[in-house]
Write a protein that holds these residues in place. Structure first.
Motif, PDB file in Angstrom:
ATOM      1  N   ALA B 262      -8.960   3.213  -6.210  1.00  0.00           N
ATOM      2  CA  ALA B 262      -7.934   4.252  -6.080  1.00  0.00           C
ATOM      3  C   ALA B 262      -7.316   4.205  -4.688  1.00  0.00           C
ATOM      4  O   ALA B 262      -6.091   4.238  -4.540  1.00  0.00           O
ATOM      5  CB  ALA B 262      -8.549   5.626  -6.344  1.00  0.00           C
ATOM      6  N   VAL B 265      -5.025   1.246  -4.442  1.00  0.00           N
ATOM      7  CA  VAL B 265      -3.752   1.375  -5.143  1.00  0.00           C
ATOM      8  C   VAL B 265      -2.756   2.185  -4.323  1.00  0.00           C
ATOM      9  O   VAL B 265      -1.600   1.823  -4.185  1.00  0.00           O
ATOM     10  CB  VAL B 265      -3.969   2.021  -6.531  1.00  0.00           C
ATOM     11  CG1 VAL B 265      -2.638   2.404  -7.158  1.00  0.00           C
ATOM     12  CG2 VAL B 265      -4.719   1.057  -7.438  1.00  0.00           C
ATOM     13  N   PHE B 266      -3.234   3.287  -3.736  1.00  0.00           N
ATOM     14  CA  PHE B 266      -2.306   4.166  -3.036  1.00  0.00           C
ATOM     15  C   PHE B 266      -2.098   3.812  -1.570  1.00  0.00           C
ATOM     16  O   PHE B 266      -1.119   4.230  -0.959  1.00  0.00           O
ATOM     17  CB  PHE B 266      -2.776   5.622  -3.159  1.00  0.00           C
ATOM     18  CG  PHE B 266      -2.739   6.110  -4.577  1.00  0.00           C
ATOM     19  CD1 PHE B 266      -1.518   6.285  -5.221  1.00  0.00           C
ATOM     20  CD2 PHE B 266      -3.903   6.358  -5.284  1.00  0.00           C
ATOM     21  CE1 PHE B 266      -1.477   6.714  -6.529  1.00  0.00           C
ATOM     22  CE2 PHE B 266      -3.871   6.786  -6.598  1.00  0.00           C
ATOM     23  CZ  PHE B 266      -2.648   6.964  -7.217  1.00  0.00           C
ATOM     24  N   MET B 267      -3.028   3.071  -0.999  1.00  0.00           N
ATOM     25  CA  MET B 267      -2.995   2.892   0.456  1.00  0.00           C
ATOM     26  C   MET B 267      -2.906   1.428   0.871  1.00  0.00           C
ATOM     27  O   MET B 267      -3.244   1.075   1.991  1.00  0.00           O
ATOM     28  CB  MET B 267      -4.276   3.478   1.072  1.00  0.00           C
ATOM     29  CG  MET B 267      -4.510   4.909   0.745  1.00  0.00           C
ATOM     30  SD  MET B 267      -3.678   5.902   1.967  1.00  0.00           S
ATOM     31  CE  MET B 267      -3.793   7.493   1.239  1.00  0.00           C
ATOM     32  N   GLN B 268      -2.484   0.582  -0.046  1.00  0.00           N
ATOM     33  CA  GLN B 268      -2.569  -0.852   0.205  1.00  0.00           C
ATOM     34  C   GLN B 268      -1.954  -1.277   1.543  1.00  0.00           C
ATOM     35  O   GLN B 268      -2.546  -2.033   2.297  1.00  0.00           O
ATOM     36  CB  GLN B 268      -1.897  -1.594  -0.933  1.00  0.00           C
ATOM     37  CG  GLN B 268      -2.199  -3.069  -0.904  1.00  0.00           C
ATOM     38  CD  GLN B 268      -1.433  -3.782  -1.992  1.00  0.00           C
ATOM     39  OE1 GLN B 268      -1.013  -3.186  -2.955  1.00  0.00           O
ATOM     40  NE2 GLN B 268      -1.253  -5.069  -1.820  1.00  0.00           N
TER      41      GLN B 268
END
Lengths: 300, 282
Positions: B262, B265-268
């Motif tokens: 998770a 996905v949001f902080m790549q």
């Protein structure tokens, strides 16, 4: 009180900001390092742990360890493990960086997704590879048997050499993204005009790789290798979960052997001494690395 | 011209296929773990192995909820609590420290930076035994505080070093202007510096959380009570208990990496920036 006020008033106010973190690190890192050092010259076991006076025995712990037949092999293992992992992950990471540095539609998302192995907890990675390398249900044996390459299942984790090989494969898997991303970043700093000019002058791919790309990446490559050394040399979780040093102490690294001495055999002082050897080697390498980065900055 | 385009498209396509193959090969272990967690124990032993579960079996995830002496969801909560506290400590200590180092002149500044750099490279092993004894004497063993305090020692130096770069890059003129507009040092820090450095703060938040989440050595050593241990120690314990019940074990592993995925996905973009700037000088 006034003197304190004056001290922080005169441009020393910076200390106030740094002190909380500095004190925290002194108490929880500085003090333990020193106490680990002292501990390694004492005789502290589960018997003497609670006594106020801890007997000082000089370098006897180190001598005992040198003669115990496990420490030296663990030291050799640590180096073999580190060098093999670095070599593999560097070559694969470099190849991937070059490949994904080319201009095609899915290069960037793939490069991003390949970071995942580096992020997941090592305990999970260890479990995953333990499963894949297991002799009866492991996919590796099933695959090799299906291809007809082996007749009988191989006991990957139960033979010393093979177990070490399995550990190296698992750790390389973790290290590839790290190498890839740093080299990718380095590659973007090479001006494309340079490579274009070379190709106009008639240089082929190989020539421009060896004469332009590699020399331009020199400092990145050095950083990646030294940092890789530091990170790999201290690996603990992966080996602890996958083999725990077995079979018969043959795959211990300094980190796992130190843990075993302290927390399975309760020979805290010997565990501390082993950790100290690990620490000193890493300390020398870290200082060398920092000096190298600093010198580089000076010449920039 | 059209020919050129066609050849470009073929080139692009073949590179994509090659990249997907490399990707599939590298990601296979993860795929295999997820697939195994959804198979029945019988299917796991099937030869030749099935690439996709033939009967979808989600029991491995829920068996631990209904019965069983070990609850993976409890250890998930423990890890979450530990990692969140680690994250808080790191931010609270690292933000001012890096601000101080970046924006003020004082003696011994280089020494501070150097010690943070060295501690970042320390092996966990060298701290384990002495910390164990220290926590034992302080009666902190078997409290989650011990794991939290220990885990934060990994995140603090990392965060300080990352944030120094962000704070140092803010031009002096901006600070001067804020002074003229009536900000004092403190409000300038809150209103000007912190917002500009916020990408760096996010990097530190993510990494200190991940350090806490991934830790096995501290959590396993300082916490003996299974009910308080983090999820990594839980898995290790579970492996000893259930040996080769791979459907359970892989399910446990999948649950462990859910937050990591998770975050990814949001902080790549923050993760990649943290990794590169943390390791190589700008």
């Amino acid at each position: 009180m006034n003197r304190i006020k004056r001290f922080f008033g005169q441009g020393n106010i910076g200390y106030l900001f740094v002190l909380p973190a500095a004190i925290y690190m002194l108490l929880l890192v500085g003090y333990p390092i020193i106490s680990n050092f002292i501990l390694s010259f004492q005789d502290v076991t589960v018997m003497t742990l609670n006594k106020p006076h801890k007997p000082f025995i000089g370098i006897r712990n180190y001598r005992t360890l040198l003669g115990d037949g496990v420490l030296l092999p663990s030291l050799v293992n640590t180096f073999v493990f580190t060098v093999c992992c670095i070599a593999l992950q560097f070559i694969i990471g470099f190849a991937l960086a070059l490949f994904l540095g080319r201009d095609f539609s899915i290069a960037r998302p793939i490069r991003g997704l390949l970071m995942i192995p580096w992020m997941i907890p090592m305990t999970v990675t260890a479990l995953m590879f333990k499963f894949m390398f297991s002799s009866n249900v492991g996919i590796l044996n099933q695959f090799l048997q299906a291809c007809g390459l082996i007749g009988q299942p191989i006991e990957w984790l139960l033979q010393p050499r093979l177990a070490m090989l399995s550990l190296i494969v698992a750790n390389t898997w973790i290290g590839i993204p790290f190498n890839m991303i740093l080299i990718s970043t380095g590659l973007t700093t090479i001006p494309p005009e340079l490579l274009e000019a070379a190709s106009i002058d008639g240089a082929n791919r190989r020539q421009s790789f060896f004469h332009i790309t590699l020399p331009m990446l020199k400092s990145v490559i050095e950083s990646v290798l030294i940092l890789g050394f530091i990170y790999t040399f201290k690996v603990f979780d992966l080996v602890f979960v996958m083999t725990n040093g077995g079979p018969v102490n043959s795959t211990h690294l300094l980190s796992t052997y130190s843990y075993k001495l302290s927390f399975t055999l309760f020979k805290y002082s010997q565990g501390a001494a082993t950790a100290n050897i690990l620490f000193l080697i890493l300390f020398v390498v870290s200082i060398a690395y920092l000096k190298f980065v600093y010198d580089d900055k000076e010449t920039d | 011209m059209p020919e050129r385009k066609a050849s470009d498209r073929i080139r692009n396509l073949s590179l994509c296929v090659l990249a997907l193959l490399a990707f599939a090969l590298l990601m296979f272990p993860l795929y295999w773990m997820v697939v195994t967690s959804l198979k029945t124990e019988i299917e796991i032993f099937k030869v030749p192995p099935t690439l996709v579960p033939q009967v979808l079996n989600t029991d491995s995830y829920f068996a631990q909820l209904k019965h069983g002496d070990f609850n993976m969801f409890q250890s998930f909560k423990n890890s979450f609590a530990i990692s969140s506290c680690v994250m808080l400590i790191c931010l609270v200590l690292a933000i001012p420290a890096s601000y101080g180092i970046a924006r003020f002149r004082f003696k011994g500044k280089r020494l501070f930076i150097l010690s943070f750099l060295v501690t970042q490279m320390l092996p966990v092993s060298v701290l384990l035994t002495p910390m164990f004894i220290i926590f034992k004497n302080a009666r902190l063993l078997n409290t989650q505080l011990s794991a939290i305090l220990a885990d934060a020692t990994i995140g603090i130096p990392f965060s300080v070093l990352i944030l120094i770069g962000y704070f140092a890059s803010i031009p002096k003129e901006l600070e001067d202007a804020s002074r003229i507009d009536g900000c004092n040092r403190f409000s300038a820090f809150l209103l000007i510096f912190l917002p500009i450095a916020s990408p760096g703060v996010i990097v530190c938040t993510v990494f200190s959380f991940l350090y806490g989440w991934g830790d096995l050595a501290y959590g396993m050593t300082f916490l003996q009570d299974q009910a308080m241990r983090p999820i990594t120690a839980g898995i290790f314990n579970f492996m000893g208990q259930y040996g080769t019940k791979w459907s359970y074990l892989t399910a446990f592993a999948v649950v462990t990496i859910i937050p990591v995925i998770a975050i990814f996905v949001f902080m790549q973009k923050y993760i990649i920036s943290g990794l590169t700037s943390g390791a190589v000088k700008g």
